[in-house]
Structures are given as C-alpha cells and as structure tokens.
Design a protein around this motif. Structure first.
Motif, PDB file in Angstrom:
ATOM      1  N   LEU A  29       0.808  -1.209   0.000  1.00  7.02           N
ATOM      2  CA  LEU A  29       0.000   0.000   0.000  1.00  7.02           C
ATOM      3  C   LEU A  29       0.844   1.263   0.000  1.00  7.02           C
ATOM      4  O   LEU A  29       0.520   2.256  -0.639  1.00  7.02           O
ATOM      5  CB  LEU A  29      -0.898   0.020   1.245  1.00  7.02           C
ATOM      6  CG  LEU A  29      -2.177  -0.803   1.190  1.00  7.02           C
ATOM      7  CD1 LEU A  29      -2.796  -0.890   2.571  1.00  7.02           C
ATOM      8  CD2 LEU A  29      -3.165  -0.182   0.215  1.00  7.02           C
ATOM      9  N   ARG A  32      -9.447  -5.441  -0.797  1.00  6.59           N
ATOM     10  CA  ARG A  32      -8.970  -4.059  -0.958  1.00  6.59           C
ATOM     11  C   ARG A  32      -7.591  -3.862  -0.324  1.00  6.59           C
ATOM     12  O   ARG A  32      -7.109  -2.745  -0.217  1.00  6.59           O
ATOM     13  CB  ARG A  32      -9.967  -3.085  -0.336  1.00  6.59           C
ATOM     14  CG  ARG A  32     -11.279  -2.977  -1.077  1.00  6.59           C
ATOM     15  CD  ARG A  32     -12.224  -1.998  -0.404  1.00  6.59           C
ATOM     16  NE  ARG A  32     -12.794  -2.542   0.825  1.00  6.59           N
ATOM     17  CZ  ARG A  32     -13.547  -1.829   1.668  1.00  6.59           C
ATOM     18  NH1 ARG A  32     -13.784  -0.543   1.439  1.00  6.59           N
ATOM     19  NH2 ARG A  32     -14.061  -2.401   2.752  1.00  6.59           N
ATOM     20  N   LEU A  65      -6.867  -4.053   2.719  1.00 10.28           N
ATOM     21  CA  LEU A  65      -7.031  -3.277   3.945  1.00 10.28           C
ATOM     22  C   LEU A  65      -6.689  -4.161   5.142  1.00 10.28           C
ATOM     23  O   LEU A  65      -7.393  -5.131   5.412  1.00 10.28           O
ATOM     24  CB  LEU A  65      -8.474  -2.790   4.080  1.00 10.28           C
ATOM     25  CG  LEU A  65      -8.876  -1.533   3.318  1.00 10.28           C
ATOM     26  CD1 LEU A  65     -10.386  -1.332   3.396  1.00 10.28           C
ATOM     27  CD2 LEU A  65      -8.150  -0.314   3.871  1.00 10.28           C
ATOM     28  N   ARG A 103      -8.635  11.306   3.795  1.00  9.07           N
ATOM     29  CA  ARG A 103      -9.081  10.769   2.512  1.00  9.07           C
ATOM     30  C   ARG A 103      -8.995  11.794   1.393  1.00  9.07           C
ATOM     31  O   ARG A 103      -8.620  11.469   0.264  1.00  9.07           O
ATOM     32  CB  ARG A 103     -10.514  10.241   2.636  1.00  9.07           C
ATOM     33  CG  ARG A 103     -10.996   9.477   1.408  1.00  9.07           C
ATOM     34  CD  ARG A 103     -12.354   8.843   1.647  1.00  9.07           C
ATOM     35  NE  ARG A 103     -13.400   9.831   1.854  1.00  9.07           N
ATOM     36  CZ  ARG A 103     -14.682   9.517   2.073  1.00  9.07           C
ATOM     37  NH1 ARG A 103     -15.048   8.247   2.143  1.00  9.07           N
ATOM     38  NH2 ARG A 103     -15.570  10.462   2.258  1.00  9.07           N
ATOM     39  N   GLN A 131      -8.638   6.306   1.739  1.00 10.49           N
ATOM     40  CA  GLN A 131      -9.157   6.452   0.383  1.00 10.49           C
ATOM     41  C   GLN A 131      -9.947   5.224  -0.077  1.00 10.49           C
ATOM     42  O   GLN A 131     -10.683   5.291  -1.061  1.00 10.49           O
ATOM     43  CB  GLN A 131      -8.012   6.736  -0.587  1.00 10.49           C
ATOM     44  CG  GLN A 131      -7.471   8.160  -0.470  1.00 10.49           C
ATOM     45  CD  GLN A 131      -6.181   8.368  -1.225  1.00 10.49           C
ATOM     46  OE1 GLN A 131      -5.754   7.498  -1.988  1.00 10.49           O
ATOM     47  NE2 GLN A 131      -5.548   9.501  -1.014  1.00 10.49           N
ATOM     48  N   GLN A 132      -9.788   4.128   0.648  1.00 12.82           N
ATOM     49  CA  GLN A 132     -10.505   2.904   0.289  1.00 12.82           C
ATOM     50  C   GLN A 132     -11.770   2.700   1.122  1.00 12.82           C
ATOM     51  O   GLN A 132     -12.475   1.704   0.936  1.00 12.82           O
ATOM     52  CB  GLN A 132      -9.580   1.702   0.469  1.00 12.82           C
ATOM     53  CG  GLN A 132      -8.316   1.784  -0.377  1.00 12.82           C
ATOM     54  CD  GLN A 132      -7.445   0.562  -0.180  1.00 12.82           C
ATOM     55  OE1 GLN A 132      -7.760  -0.514  -0.681  1.00 12.82           O
ATOM     56  NE2 GLN A 132      -6.379   0.722   0.562  1.00 12.82           N
TER      57      GLN A 132
END
Length: 216
Positions: free
Chosen positions: A12, A142, A144, A181, A198-199
């Motif tokens: 990331l 994602r 995350l 974000r 942002q996700q």
C-alpha cells in the motif's frame, strides 16, 4: 504483526513513498523518546488550562468537533503539537497556540494528558458489524489490514505515532478520516492513513467512528 499484514502494508505504501514529502519533522530517536517520557505532568496541567475550553478540564471534550485528549499517548500528542508548530498539520487556532510552546512545554502537556483516564462511553452500545469486520479482519480484496494491527484490539494505540482511539468523539473521528481521505490532512507517516482512508466509504468511516467512541 504477521508477514501477510506486513506485506499488505508495504504494498500500500510503496508508491506513496517514492514521491512523499516529509510529513513531520519529528524524528523518534532514543533521546527524543526519553525526552517526551520525562515530561513534567504537573507543569503540563498548568499549561493545559488554556486548552480546557475546547478539550475539557480533564481532557474530555464536550464539543463533538474537538478531540478528547485524556489518555492519549504522550508521543502522539507531542508529535501533533510539533506538526502544528512546523506547518505539517494545519489549523488556525492550534497553529497559533503551538507557536508559543517550547519543546519542553509540549512534552509536559503530553505527559499531563497521557496521565488522565481515557473518556468513558456515553453513547451506549450499538451493533456495528461493518466496523467490527474492518477492525478485526480488514478486507483482503482491498488490501485493507485490520485496524487492530496498529491501533490495538482495544483502541489503545501504539508507541510513537499511532494514536489511541477508544472513547474518541465520533464526529471528530469522522472529520479526521475524511480529511486524510481528501488530502486535507497529510501529517501521517508514510501516508499510511491517506492511503487506507481512500478505500473507505462514508458509511464505513461513520461506523468506525461510532465503534471507537463506544470503547472504554
């Protein structure tokens, strides 16, 4: 932190590192950590009187737009004050206040707030399935990672730059993640929170805010 989570985080942040500008001028050397650790909480209490109108007499804010500081890690509070003073974090009032503080003042105030009991939940318990999944499982699709890997299973935070979240004002929490974000806030080390936030959808951010507010 296991290897899978470490790999996810590295993936990331790799792109942002290539073009990142320094997000803070605070370098956590052993001397700096020791300096903050030795902050004088008695002096910090006196200095913090000027902060009571927004952050509460005992570091628990009654206004939803201002963060509670009670129980916050001293290193995190110290870093934020430094970032306000140096321009890495923008806020007209806080920038003005931080400009008048010495490094010792900041360490003392950070020590005072960290010595206080964290905020107690007044919002009641809600079932927040979306938030719980993000906190304890994350979302592999994602990339995350679970929130607890950095902020702790009880929202207690980790040493240096990762804040405690338990009991934090939900409105302030939501505003903070939204600011990350959209890039309005950018003093997170290695752009970590900017990349992750942002996700997240608005609903996910709001649920996370409620989840951490109700922790004690």
């Amino acid at each position: 932190m296991n290897k899978m989570i470490q790999a996810a985080l590295l993936g990331l942040f790799a792109t942002s590192l290539a073009h990142a500008e320094p997000s803070s001028q605070v370098a956590w050397t052993p001397d700096k950590l020791n300096f903050v650790k030795k902050g004088n909480s008695k002096n910090g209490k006196e200095l913090a009187m000027q902060c009571a109108a927004c952050h509460g007499d005992n570091g628990v804010s009654s206004a939803p737009e201002f963060p509670s500081l009670a129980g916050q890690l001293a290193t995190y509070t110290y870093k934020q004050l430094q970032d306000y003073k140096n321009g890495q974090r923008a806020h007209p009032l806080m920038t003005s206040i931080a400009a008048g503080l010495s490094d010792q003042d900041m360490a003392d105030m950070a020590a005072w707030y960290s010595s206080l009991p964290p905020p107690r939940n007044k919002a009641g318990k809600k079932d927040l399935d979306i938030a719980e999944r993000l906190v304890f499982e994350g979302d592999g699709r994602r990339t995350l990672p679970p929130c607890y890997t950095c902020h702790g299973s009880s929202g207690q935070g980790e040493k240096m730059d990762i804040p405690a979240l338990a009991g934090q004002q939900a409105e302030y929490f939501t505003a903070t993640l939204t600011a990350y974000r959209n890039g309005e806030r950018h003093n997170d080390i290695y752009s970590r929170m900017r990349v992750l936030s942002q996700q997240l959808s608005d609903t996910e951010i709001q649920e996370l805010a409620q989840y951490y507010q109700q922790l004690q």
